[in-house]
Write a protein that holds these residues in place. Structure first.
Motif, PDB file in Angstrom:
ATOM      1  N   UNK A  43       1.064  -1.366  -0.162  1.00  0.00           N
ATOM      2  CA  UNK A  43      -0.309   0.120  -0.160  1.00  0.00           C
ATOM      3  C   UNK A  43       0.348   1.345   0.378  1.00  0.00           C
ATOM      4  N   UNK A  44       2.091   1.968   1.022  1.00  0.00           N
ATOM      5  CA  UNK A  44       2.819   2.756   0.578  1.00  0.00           C
ATOM      6  C   UNK A  44       3.440   2.581  -0.702  1.00  0.00           C
ATOM      7  N   UNK A  45       3.682   1.169  -1.367  1.00  0.00           N
ATOM      8  CA  UNK A  45       4.779   1.494  -2.377  1.00  0.00           C
ATOM      9  C   UNK A  45       3.719   1.846  -3.254  1.00  0.00           C
ATOM     10  N   UNK A  46       1.905   1.838  -3.150  1.00  0.00           N
ATOM     11  CA  UNK A  46       1.329   2.312  -4.584  1.00  0.00           C
ATOM     12  C   UNK A  46       0.691   3.875  -4.278  1.00  0.00           C
ATOM     13  N   UNK A  47       0.816   3.925  -2.592  1.00  0.00           N
ATOM     14  CA  UNK A  47       0.492   5.640  -2.935  1.00  0.00           C
ATOM     15  C   UNK A  47       1.914   6.692  -2.871  1.00  0.00           C
ATOM     16  N   UNK A  48       2.832   5.395  -2.546  1.00  0.00           N
ATOM     17  CA  UNK A  48       3.881   6.786  -3.850  1.00  0.00           C
ATOM     18  C   UNK A  48       3.752   7.026  -5.234  1.00  0.00           C
ATOM     19  N   UNK A  49       3.290   5.302  -6.048  1.00  0.00           N
ATOM     20  CA  UNK A  49       3.458   5.742  -7.387  1.00  0.00           C
ATOM     21  C   UNK A  49       2.120   6.332  -7.326  1.00  0.00           C
ATOM     22  N   UNK A  50       1.171   6.334  -7.107  1.00  0.00           N
ATOM     23  CA  UNK A  50       0.402   7.389  -6.907  1.00  0.00           C
ATOM     24  C   UNK A  50       0.882   8.861  -7.246  1.00  0.00           C
ATOM     25  N   UNK A  51       1.398   8.543  -6.365  1.00  0.00           N
ATOM     26  CA  UNK A  51       1.816  10.657  -5.841  1.00  0.00           C
ATOM     27  C   UNK A  51       2.960  10.647  -7.266  1.00  0.00           C
ATOM     28  N   UNK A  52       3.028   9.992  -7.579  1.00  0.00           N
ATOM     29  CA  UNK A  52       4.317  10.396  -8.888  1.00  0.00           C
ATOM     30  C   UNK A  52       3.677  10.641 -10.245  1.00  0.00           C
ATOM     31  N   UNK A  53       2.710   9.641  -9.484  1.00  0.00           N
ATOM     32  CA  UNK A  53       1.635   9.710 -11.597  1.00  0.00           C
ATOM     33  C   UNK A  53       0.533   9.096 -11.490  1.00  0.00           C
ATOM     34  N   UNK A  54       0.072  10.674 -10.974  1.00  0.00           N
ATOM     35  CA  UNK A  54      -1.525   9.901 -10.444  1.00  0.00           C
ATOM     36  C   UNK A  54      -2.577   9.719 -11.806  1.00  0.00           C
ATOM     37  N   UNK A  55      -1.806   9.877 -13.019  1.00  0.00           N
ATOM     38  CA  UNK A  55      -3.126   9.358 -13.981  1.00  0.00           C
ATOM     39  C   UNK A  55      -3.363   8.192 -13.952  1.00  0.00           C
ATOM     40  N   UNK A  56      -2.042   7.510 -13.441  1.00  0.00           N
ATOM     41  CA  UNK A  56      -2.129   5.416 -14.364  1.00  0.00           C
ATOM     42  C   UNK A  56      -3.323   4.911 -13.352  1.00  0.00           C
ATOM     43  N   UNK A  57      -4.135   4.456 -14.347  1.00  0.00           N
ATOM     44  CA  UNK A  57      -5.300   3.525 -13.864  1.00  0.00           C
ATOM     45  C   UNK A  57      -4.719   2.516 -13.081  1.00  0.00           C
ATOM     46  N   UNK A  58      -3.936   1.473 -13.992  1.00  0.00           N
ATOM     47  CA  UNK A  58      -4.008   0.460 -13.256  1.00  0.00           C
ATOM     48  C   UNK A  58      -3.592   0.429 -11.259  1.00  0.00           C
ATOM     49  N   UNK A  59      -2.303   1.196 -11.137  1.00  0.00           N
ATOM     50  CA  UNK A  59      -2.123   2.017 -10.477  1.00  0.00           C
ATOM     51  C   UNK A  59      -3.230   2.039  -9.156  1.00  0.00           C
ATOM     52  N   UNK A  62      -4.643  -1.551  -8.419  1.00  0.00           N
ATOM     53  CA  UNK A  62      -4.232  -2.625  -7.072  1.00  0.00           C
ATOM     54  C   UNK A  62      -4.498  -1.405  -5.902  1.00  0.00           C
ATOM     55  N   UNK A  63      -4.597  -0.421  -6.171  1.00  0.00           N
ATOM     56  CA  UNK A  63      -4.566   0.343  -4.195  1.00  0.00           C
ATOM     57  C   UNK A  63      -6.030   0.459  -3.953  1.00  0.00           C
ATOM     58  N   UNK A  64      -7.070  -0.121  -4.470  1.00  0.00           N
ATOM     59  CA  UNK A  64      -8.221  -0.129  -4.179  1.00  0.00           C
ATOM     60  C   UNK A  64      -8.824  -1.505  -4.109  1.00  0.00           C
ATOM     61  N   UNK A  65      -7.981  -2.978  -4.864  1.00  0.00           N
ATOM     62  CA  UNK A  65      -7.667  -3.747  -3.778  1.00  0.00           C
ATOM     63  C   UNK A  65      -7.344  -4.244  -2.837  1.00  0.00           C
ATOM     64  N   UNK A  66      -5.659  -3.921  -2.838  1.00  0.00           N
ATOM     65  CA  UNK A  66      -5.506  -4.144  -1.684  1.00  0.00           C
ATOM     66  C   UNK A  66      -5.936  -3.470  -0.175  1.00  0.00           C
ATOM     67  N   UNK A  67      -6.925  -2.350  -0.441  1.00  0.00           N
ATOM     68  CA  UNK A  67      -7.429  -1.682   1.089  1.00  0.00           C
ATOM     69  C   UNK A  67      -9.153  -2.325   1.209  1.00  0.00           C
ATOM     70  N   UNK A  68      -9.609  -2.850   0.078  1.00  0.00           N
ATOM     71  CA  UNK A  68     -10.819  -3.266   0.464  1.00  0.00           C
ATOM     72  C   UNK A  68     -10.888  -4.310   0.641  1.00  0.00           C
ATOM     73  N   UNK A  69      -8.780  -5.192   0.812  1.00  0.00           N
ATOM     74  CA  UNK A  69      -8.844  -6.657   1.456  1.00  0.00           C
ATOM     75  C   UNK A  69      -8.068  -6.206   2.638  1.00  0.00           C
TER      76      UNK A  69
END
Length: 811
Positions: A43-59, A62-69
């Motif tokens: 989750x931390x890695x995905x948060x950083x990835x979305x901070x760097x590339x907010x328009x990355x759809x797959x990120x 994956x972020x929503x899937x991890x939070x839901x789990x």
């Protein structure tokens, strides 16, 4: 007591548990902890990835899937909102989101929030399952609907009618919406026993039987069975027995329409190998529907296509184009364009059409500006697309300003032009940049009523475009169109001496003469003709120099590669001097003055030729001293030059001054490198003064020192330099290379070396140049002492070595 018994029971259970089972339990707990730690790191890695590339759809997915789990409810809700702000969500994502909210929230307030989520979901893509879930949710959780209140009945019927309009014409799945509608009406009939409810059910059957849907015959049988329950007997074996004639006719038409579409439906439901195949199937189906002429069915089919292929720009372009041509309903158009821009934001044409649609539907300026600002955040494939977007915005502002000048500020148009110019000037072509500024200047005059601002537009263009011919011509054309003849003449005077590409320099000169012929006085015409003539001569001279320079360079290259070049032949023709000096060949015939002198000349000739050959082998260009001198009557002396500055750089530096006729960069005679100063000749004093005005200007990082060249300072030293060439060249009193061979035919007399030929008095002159002391005239010598002796020998006959030896022995 109870707690003690419970603890005891747990202890007994643990004691009775086999050791292996205890180990397995502890291992599973540790594995779960490891999985949670890994998910947290992910989750931390995905948060950083979305901070760097907010328009990355797959990120986002994956972020929503991890939070839901992990059950992070608040973070999950925020993540879904953030993703939906940037992208439309698929029906599956909406269903998961709504299911999570339903499981977490209950009550009236929660119902309103979930109902709002459903409204947002059904607006994104066409989904029959999503509509069915929405209908079921409202029936179960809305008390007014479940209690069959008049308001609840009205609300439910309106929702079902919306569902019929949105998804009821879906050929393969639309019957589910009709069935849900009939089920609600039948439940309502059992609850309130209203007679008109039967009419609603019968009317729903009649409407559905007129729509080409899958399993249409099953719907007909259900209709006949329902009519039989209502007391209307019919024969179930006869297909249309008991069916009203108009309903039967519509049913037959709908069945024929479905059979015509069945092949396309089979293609869509069959497994395909790529999205391109599916897109082609949809395009074929859409083309067929357009030929049928039913806009509703075409719209439904487009909605089906984009729900499965949401990022296909061809589909969105075709869909919006069809709506512009046929429906022209403001609410539908705005909704479709909004979704198209969200799904394919990189397609500038969609944004351009979106802005035009908002203008056609009389949308507010705030809404149009918001859409335009969103489009500027997108990245397009070419800068021309960005330019088209800016021009579309400017066109709309111009039309609005023309209609309503009181409540509309022209500064908004000007600011849009400024933004476009600043952003695109370095990227678009010169023609596009010229067109943009020409449009800008035109609006400044026609709408802004500000000629000063229009001139500023042209000045800005000339500064950005590097002083092109087209920009000056456009500027002049504007002034002439406005009737400002003096201003146009001033532009000609500023630009006629500039250097333009191709034949631009000649064209601007001829244009000025033509301008004065049509608009100026005779005096203006004469002045222009005089200046233009001088300028054209400069251009012709410059081109001739360039052509000559090209020929010289070509000749030098060919000479270097030619084994029979004159320079090579000259080097090859000097071998005999190396064998024996000339003095040894003619020791008995030549006086000792020449015997002493000629060996040195031969050695110098040989060394000179060897040096030439070495320099030629190294590829160096041998430069001979120039015999001519420059008078520097109209010349600028430039010093403090960067050593890498060449003649072309200086010509470009003084191109705006005009009148440059020659550039002489002073170079080192041995290395050929620049010595840091140069002379630039001008055609007249006016151009020279313009060049001197550029004193202290920088060129290649060096501030130049520019002054008028004063030839009087060096005139006194120049004759001495020319006469003392031999002393300057070698430091010894050797003659120049062209005087190295002492022959009566080739050598000319000088002051120090009189000719041996008879003078005017008929007497033979003596040769004393570079003669040894032993053969020079002794002090006190007179003609009487030398009477009868050989004058060439200095008054005494030369003695041989043997005679000198005998003389010493006698002594």
């Amino acid at each position: 007591m109870a707690e003690a018994e419970e603890n005891l029971s747990k202890t007994l259970d643990e004691q009775e548990m086999p050791p292996a089972t205890q180990d397995l339990s502890s291992d599973s707990d540790s594995e779960e902890e490891d999985d949670e730690a890994a998910d947290a790191l992910r989750i931390q890695a995905l948060q950083q990835a979305l901070h760097n590339q907010p328009l990355h759809y797959d990120s986002h997915l994956q972020y929503i899937t991890c939070l839901r789990k992990l059950g992070e409810i608040d973070k999950l809700r925020n993540a879904r909102e953030a993703m939906n702000t940037l992208f439309p969500l698929s029906p599956n994502l909406w269903q998961d989101w709504i299911a999570d909210e339903i499981s977490l929230n209950q009550g009236a307030e929660a119902f309103a929030q979930i109902e709002q989520l459903y409204e947002r979901a059904v607006q994104e893509y066409l989904s029959v399952p999503l509509w069915c879930d929405y209908i079921n949710f409202v029936q179960e959780h809305d008390k007014s609907v479940s209690q069959c209140s008049p308001g609840g009945v009205t609300k439910m019927r309106e929702l079902l009618e919306r569902a019929i309009t949105a998804a009821g014409f879906h050929v393969s799945e639309g019957s589910k919406i009709w069935e849900a509608y009939r089920e609600y009406e039948q439940a309502l009939l059992l609850t309130i026993h209203e007679e008109n409810t039967k009419d609603h059910i019968r009317n729903l059957f009649h409407r559905q039987l007129a729509v080409p849907l899958e399993n249409l015959r099953t719907t007909l049988m259900d209709y006949k069975a329902w009519e039989a329950d209502q007391g209307n007997d019919n024969d179930m074996d006869a297909e249309l027995d008991g069916v009203p004639p108009n309903v039967a006719l519509n049913y037959q038409k709908a069945s024929a329409a479905y059979n015509a579409r069945k092949q396309y439906e089979d293609q869509l439901t069959s497994p395909v190998h790529s999205e391109a195949d599916k897109l082609q199937h949809f395009m074929n189906y859409i083309k067929f529907e357009e030929s049928s002429g039913d806009p509703t069915r075409v719209q439904i089919l487009y909605e089906r296509a984009i729900s499965e292929l949401p990022v296909s720009s061809d589909l969105w372009l075709g869909y919006t184009n069809y709506l512009d041509r046929t429906l022209k309903v403001a609410s539908i158009l705005k909704s479709v364009y909004y979704r198209a821009a969200r799904n394919c934001p990189w397609i500038s044409e969609l944004w351009v059409r979106y802005l035009l649609t908002l203008e056609r539907t009389k949308s507010s300026e705030e809404e149009i500006r918001s859409v335009f600002e969103q489009s500027l955040q997108c990245v397009f494939q070419t800068t021309k697309e960005s330019l088209d977007l800016y021009l579309t915005r400017i066109d709309g502002l111009r039309r609005r300003f023309s209609v309503d000048q009181k409540d509309f500020d022209f500064q908004l148009i000007r600011q849009t032009f400024m933004d476009a110019s600043d952003l695109l000037s370095a990227q678009i072509s010169p023609e596009e940049l010229l067109s943009l500024h020409k449009y800008w200047a035109k609006l400044e005059i026609n709408l802004g009523k500000d000629i000063t601002a229009a001139r500023g537009v042209w000045d800005n263009l000339i500064k950005k475009s590097g002083s092109t011919l087209e920009s000056h011509e456009g500027y002049i054309a504007m002034e002439v169109e406005m009737g400002h003849i003096n201003e146009a003449r001033a532009i000609y005077k500023r630009c006629y001496a500039k250097r333009f590409a191709g034949t631009g320099s000649e064209e601007i000169c001829h244009a000025w003469v033509k301008f004065e012929r049509e608009h100026g006085t005779l005096e203006d015409y004469d002045i222009a003709l005089k200046k233009v003539t001088a300028r054209l001569n400069e251009v012709m001279l410059y081109k001739a120099q360039q052509e000559s320079k090209g020929k010289i360079d070509h000749s030098a290259v060919s000479t270097k590669g030619n084994a029979n070049s004159p320079l090579k032949r000259k080097t090859e023709q000097t071998p005999n001097t190396k064998v024996q000096p000339p003095a040894k060949k003619r020791r008995q015939d030549v006086p000792k003055t020449q015997e002493k002198f000629e060996p040195d000349l031969g050695k110098m000739e040989i060394e000179s030729e060897q040096q030439l050959q070495k320099e030629e082998e190294k590829g160096k260009e041998i430069k001979k001293p120039k015999a001519e001198f420059y008078d520097d009557q109209c010349t600028a002396f430039i010093s403090n030059l960067n050593l890498r500055t060449n003649e072309e750089d200086l010509k470009s530096f003084f191109s705006d001054c005009g009148g440059v006729t020659a550039v002489r960069l002073v170079r080192d005679k041995v290395t050929g490198k620049s010595r840091g100063y140069a002379y630039v000749d001008f055609s007249d004093d006016q151009h020279l003064q313009a060049a001197i005005a550029k004193n202290k200007k920088s060129l290649h990082g060096a501030k130049l020192s520019i002054a008028r060249s004063d030839p009087s300072r060096s005139k006194k030293s120049r004759p001495g330099m020319a006469g003392s060439f031999r002393g300057r060249s070698t430091g010894r009193n050797f003659p120049p290379r062209n005087e190295s061979k002492l022959s009566e035919e080739g050598r000319k007399p000088s002051k120090e070396e009189p000719s041996t030929e008879a003078g005017a008095s008929g007497k033979e002159k003596k040769v004393t140049f570079m003669a040894p002391r032993s053969v020079m005239k002794p002090l006190g010598w007179n003609k009487k002492d030398g009477k009868g002796k050989d004058e060439v020998s200095g008054g005494e006959e030369l003695k041989s070595n043997e005679e000198f030896r005998n003389l010493f022995l006698k002594k």
